[in-house]
Design a protein around this motif. Sequence first.
Motif, PDB file in Angstrom:
ATOM      1  N   GLY A  37       0.775  -1.231   0.000  1.00 38.85           N
ATOM      2  CA  GLY A  37       0.000   0.000   0.000  1.00 38.85           C
ATOM      3  C   GLY A  37       0.808   1.285   0.000  1.00 38.85           C
ATOM      4  N   GLU A  38       2.138   1.200   0.094  1.00 33.94           N
ATOM      5  CA  GLU A  38       2.987   2.397   0.090  1.00 33.94           C
ATOM      6  C   GLU A  38       3.692   2.525  -1.256  1.00 33.94           C
ATOM      7  OE1 GLU A  38       5.002   3.665   3.830  1.00 33.94           O
ATOM      8  OE2 GLU A  38       4.922   1.488   4.212  1.00 33.94           O
ATOM      9  N   THR A  39       3.793   3.767  -1.740  1.00 36.09           N
ATOM     10  CA  THR A  39       4.450   4.021  -3.010  1.00 36.09           C
ATOM     11  C   THR A  39       5.963   3.880  -2.869  1.00 36.09           C
ATOM     12  OG1 THR A  39       2.702   5.531  -3.674  1.00 36.09           O
ATOM     13  CG2 THR A  39       4.781   5.717  -4.847  1.00 36.09           C
ATOM     14  N   VAL A  40       6.553   3.073  -3.733  1.00 34.89           N
ATOM     15  CA  VAL A  40       8.004   2.942  -3.792  1.00 34.89           C
ATOM     16  C   VAL A  40       8.517   4.176  -4.529  1.00 34.89           C
ATOM     17  CG1 VAL A  40       9.931   1.563  -4.664  1.00 34.89           C
ATOM     18  CG2 VAL A  40       7.878   0.428  -3.771  1.00 34.89           C
ATOM     19  N   GLN A  41       9.358   4.964  -3.870  1.00 37.01           N
ATOM     20  CA  GLN A  41       9.793   6.242  -4.431  1.00 37.01           C
ATOM     21  C   GLN A  41      11.165   6.187  -5.095  1.00 37.01           C
ATOM     22  OE1 GLN A  41       9.413   8.570  -0.842  1.00 37.01           O
ATOM     23  NE2 GLN A  41       7.415   9.325  -1.500  1.00 37.01           N
ATOM     24  N   MET A  42      11.965   5.180  -4.766  1.00 38.73           N
ATOM     25  CA  MET A  42      13.300   5.082  -5.349  1.00 38.73           C
ATOM     26  C   MET A  42      13.632   3.620  -5.610  1.00 38.73           C
ATOM     27  SD  MET A  42      15.408   7.847  -3.124  1.00 38.73           S
ATOM     28  CE  MET A  42      16.465   8.387  -4.436  1.00 38.73           C
ATOM     29  N   ALA A  43      13.976   3.330  -6.855  1.00 38.66           N
ATOM     30  CA  ALA A  43      14.385   1.972  -7.220  1.00 38.66           C
ATOM     31  C   ALA A  43      14.906   1.975  -8.644  1.00 38.66           C
ATOM     32  CB  ALA A  43      13.217   0.988  -7.104  1.00 38.66           C
ATOM     33  N   GLN A  44      15.676   0.965  -8.962  1.00 32.29           N
ATOM     34  CA  GLN A  44      16.055   0.715 -10.342  1.00 32.29           C
ATOM     35  C   GLN A  44      15.125  -0.359 -10.882  1.00 32.29           C
ATOM     36  OE1 GLN A  44      20.211  -0.255 -10.630  1.00 32.29           O
ATOM     37  NE2 GLN A  44      20.848   1.828 -10.170  1.00 32.29           N
ATOM     38  N   ILE A  45      14.732  -0.193 -12.128  1.00 35.87           N
ATOM     39  CA  ILE A  45      13.810  -1.114 -12.777  1.00 35.87           C
ATOM     40  C   ILE A  45      14.574  -1.844 -13.883  1.00 35.87           C
ATOM     41  CG2 ILE A  45      11.575  -1.312 -13.944  1.00 35.87           C
ATOM     42  CD1 ILE A  45      11.506   0.102 -11.152  1.00 35.87           C
ATOM     43  N   ASN A  46      14.480  -3.158 -13.899  1.00 34.63           N
ATOM     44  CA  ASN A  46      15.138  -3.986 -14.902  1.00 34.63           C
ATOM     45  C   ASN A  46      14.058  -4.756 -15.660  1.00 34.63           C
ATOM     46  OD1 ASN A  46      16.877  -5.579 -16.403  1.00 34.63           O
ATOM     47  ND2 ASN A  46      17.269  -7.003 -14.729  1.00 34.63           N
ATOM     48  N   VAL A  47      13.932  -4.472 -16.954  1.00 36.73           N
ATOM     49  CA  VAL A  47      12.953  -5.151 -17.799  1.00 36.73           C
ATOM     50  C   VAL A  47      13.713  -6.152 -18.661  1.00 36.73           C
ATOM     51  CG1 VAL A  47      11.253  -4.840 -19.626  1.00 36.73           C
ATOM     52  CG2 VAL A  47      11.449  -3.134 -17.804  1.00 36.73           C
ATOM     53  N   LEU A  48      13.273  -7.383 -18.641  1.00 33.81           N
ATOM     54  CA  LEU A  48      14.008  -8.467 -19.278  1.00 33.81           C
ATOM     55  C   LEU A  48      13.083  -9.328 -20.131  1.00 33.81           C
ATOM     56  CD1 LEU A  48      16.777 -10.017 -19.306  1.00 33.81           C
ATOM     57  CD2 LEU A  48      15.894 -11.301 -17.354  1.00 33.81           C
ATOM     58  N   SER A  49      13.565  -9.679 -21.314  1.00 26.08           N
ATOM     59  CA  SER A  49      12.866 -10.649 -22.153  1.00 26.08           C
ATOM     60  C   SER A  49      13.919 -11.479 -22.870  1.00 26.08           C
ATOM     61  CB  SER A  49      11.959  -9.947 -23.175  1.00 26.08           C
ATOM     62  OG  SER A  49      12.694  -9.521 -24.290  1.00 26.08           O
ATOM     63  N   ASP A  50      13.475 -12.437 -23.645  1.00 25.64           N
ATOM     64  CA  ASP A  50      14.442 -13.228 -24.405  1.00 25.64           C
ATOM     65  C   ASP A  50      15.007 -12.426 -25.584  1.00 25.64           C
ATOM     66  OD1 ASP A  50      12.104 -13.174 -25.882  1.00 25.64           O
ATOM     67  OD2 ASP A  50      12.087 -15.318 -26.316  1.00 25.64           O
ATOM     68  N   LYS A  51      14.449 -11.232 -25.839  1.00 29.31           N
ATOM     69  CA  LYS A  51      14.905 -10.374 -26.937  1.00 29.31           C
ATOM     70  C   LYS A  51      15.839  -9.264 -26.472  1.00 29.31           C
ATOM     71  CE  LYS A  51      10.564 -11.196 -29.211  1.00 29.31           C
ATOM     72  NZ  LYS A  51       9.200 -10.762 -29.170  1.00 29.31           N
ATOM     73  N   GLY A  52      15.935  -9.033 -25.170  1.00 28.30           N
ATOM     74  CA  GLY A  52      16.791  -7.962 -24.686  1.00 28.30           C
ATOM     75  C   GLY A  52      16.442  -7.516 -23.286  1.00 28.30           C
ATOM     76  N   GLN A  53      17.079  -6.433 -22.885  1.00 24.82           N
ATOM     77  CA  GLN A  53      16.940  -5.916 -21.536  1.00 24.82           C
ATOM     78  C   GLN A  53      16.954  -4.392 -21.605  1.00 24.82           C
ATOM     79  OE1 GLN A  53      20.232  -7.059 -19.093  1.00 24.82           O
ATOM     80  NE2 GLN A  53      19.416  -6.119 -17.263  1.00 24.82           N
ATOM     81  N   SER A  54      16.229  -3.756 -20.689  1.00 25.83           N
ATOM     82  CA  SER A  54      16.210  -2.306 -20.619  1.00 25.83           C
ATOM     83  C   SER A  54      16.127  -1.904 -19.150  1.00 25.83           C
ATOM     84  CB  SER A  54      15.014  -1.760 -21.400  1.00 25.83           C
ATOM     85  OG  SER A  54      15.122  -0.379 -21.572  1.00 25.83           O
ATOM     86  N   LEU A  55      16.709  -0.744 -18.827  1.00 23.18           N
ATOM     87  CA  LEU A  55      16.763  -0.286 -17.444  1.00 23.18           C
ATOM     88  C   LEU A  55      16.113   1.073 -17.297  1.00 23.18           C
ATOM     89  CD1 LEU A  55      20.494  -1.179 -16.787  1.00 23.18           C
ATOM     90  CD2 LEU A  55      18.509  -2.523 -16.133  1.00 23.18           C
ATOM     91  N   GLY A  56      15.582   1.329 -16.115  1.00 28.84           N
ATOM     92  CA  GLY A  56      14.991   2.626 -15.790  1.00 28.84           C
ATOM     93  C   GLY A  56      15.044   2.843 -14.294  1.00 28.84           C
ATOM     94  N   VAL A  57      14.543   3.997 -13.857  1.00 29.21           N
ATOM     95  CA  VAL A  57      14.499   4.314 -12.425  1.00 29.21           C
ATOM     96  C   VAL A  57      13.153   4.926 -12.083  1.00 29.21           C
ATOM     97  CG1 VAL A  57      16.983   4.667 -12.144  1.00 29.21           C
ATOM     98  CG2 VAL A  57      15.540   6.584 -12.775  1.00 29.21           C
ATOM     99  N   ILE A  58      12.842   4.888 -10.791  1.00 24.08           N
ATOM    100  CA  ILE A  58      11.662   5.569 -10.284  1.00 24.08           C
ATOM    101  C   ILE A  58      12.063   6.997  -9.961  1.00 24.08           C
ATOM    102  CG2 ILE A  58      10.037   5.732  -8.370  1.00 24.08           C
ATOM    103  CD1 ILE A  58      10.085   2.723  -8.166  1.00 24.08           C
ATOM    104  N   ASP A  59      11.250   7.943 -10.409  1.00 28.59           N
ATOM    105  CA  ASP A  59      11.480   9.353 -10.134  1.00 28.59           C
ATOM    106  C   ASP A  59      10.140   9.960  -9.740  1.00 28.59           C
ATOM    107  OD1 ASP A  59      12.739  11.836  -9.999  1.00 28.59           O
ATOM    108  OD2 ASP A  59      12.319  12.280 -12.090  1.00 28.59           O
ATOM    109  N   ASP A  60      10.090  10.582  -8.579  1.00 22.18           N
ATOM    110  CA  ASP A  60       8.846  11.186  -8.081  1.00 22.18           C
ATOM    111  C   ASP A  60       7.709  10.168  -7.990  1.00 22.18           C
ATOM    112  OD1 ASP A  60      10.001  13.707  -7.775  1.00 22.18           O
ATOM    113  OD2 ASP A  60       9.545  14.266  -9.839  1.00 22.18           O
ATOM    114  N   GLY A  61       8.035   8.954  -7.601  1.00 23.01           N
ATOM    115  CA  GLY A  61       7.010   7.930  -7.410  1.00 23.01           C
ATOM    116  C   GLY A  61       6.551   7.242  -8.675  1.00 23.01           C
TER     117      GLY A  61
END
Length: 137
Positions: A37-61
């Motif tokens: 129930g609480e918003t995660v405000q800071m984290a790195q996001i890793n998106v993965l598939s068999d075709k590749g990978q991409s990264l992002g971050v949380i900014d301002d929720g």
Amino acid sequence: MRLPTLVFLLVFAGCARYEYRLPETGATLEGTITYNGETVQMAQINVLSDKGQSLGVIDDGRYKVERVPLGEIKIGINTEAERGNFIGQSMARSKGVATGPALKFIALPAKYWDADTSGVTTTVKKGQNTFNIVLKK
């Protein structure tokens, strides 16, 4: 004569910047992440598939990841990777250097850090994709 040339090439190679850019997929993934129930405000996001990978971050929720692989993807959310950033921002606020609302650090369990163990999946199509992630203990 060969030794100075070799030294120069090694130094030059060490100074050269290698940058790998993911191919453009025409897809972005964005949304919010909540944990118990609480918003995660800071984290790195890793998106993965068999075709590749991409990264992002949380900014301002909110998070946004660009160049996301198309099709079925797995998502990892790593809050520990942003702990140093959180501490730095907290220190800046305490010294009056930074403004804005105080951030709350939410430490996610380690199983969520890795896209292969998080259990978070969705399907991505070309264009903007919105996916709000709700995590529980």
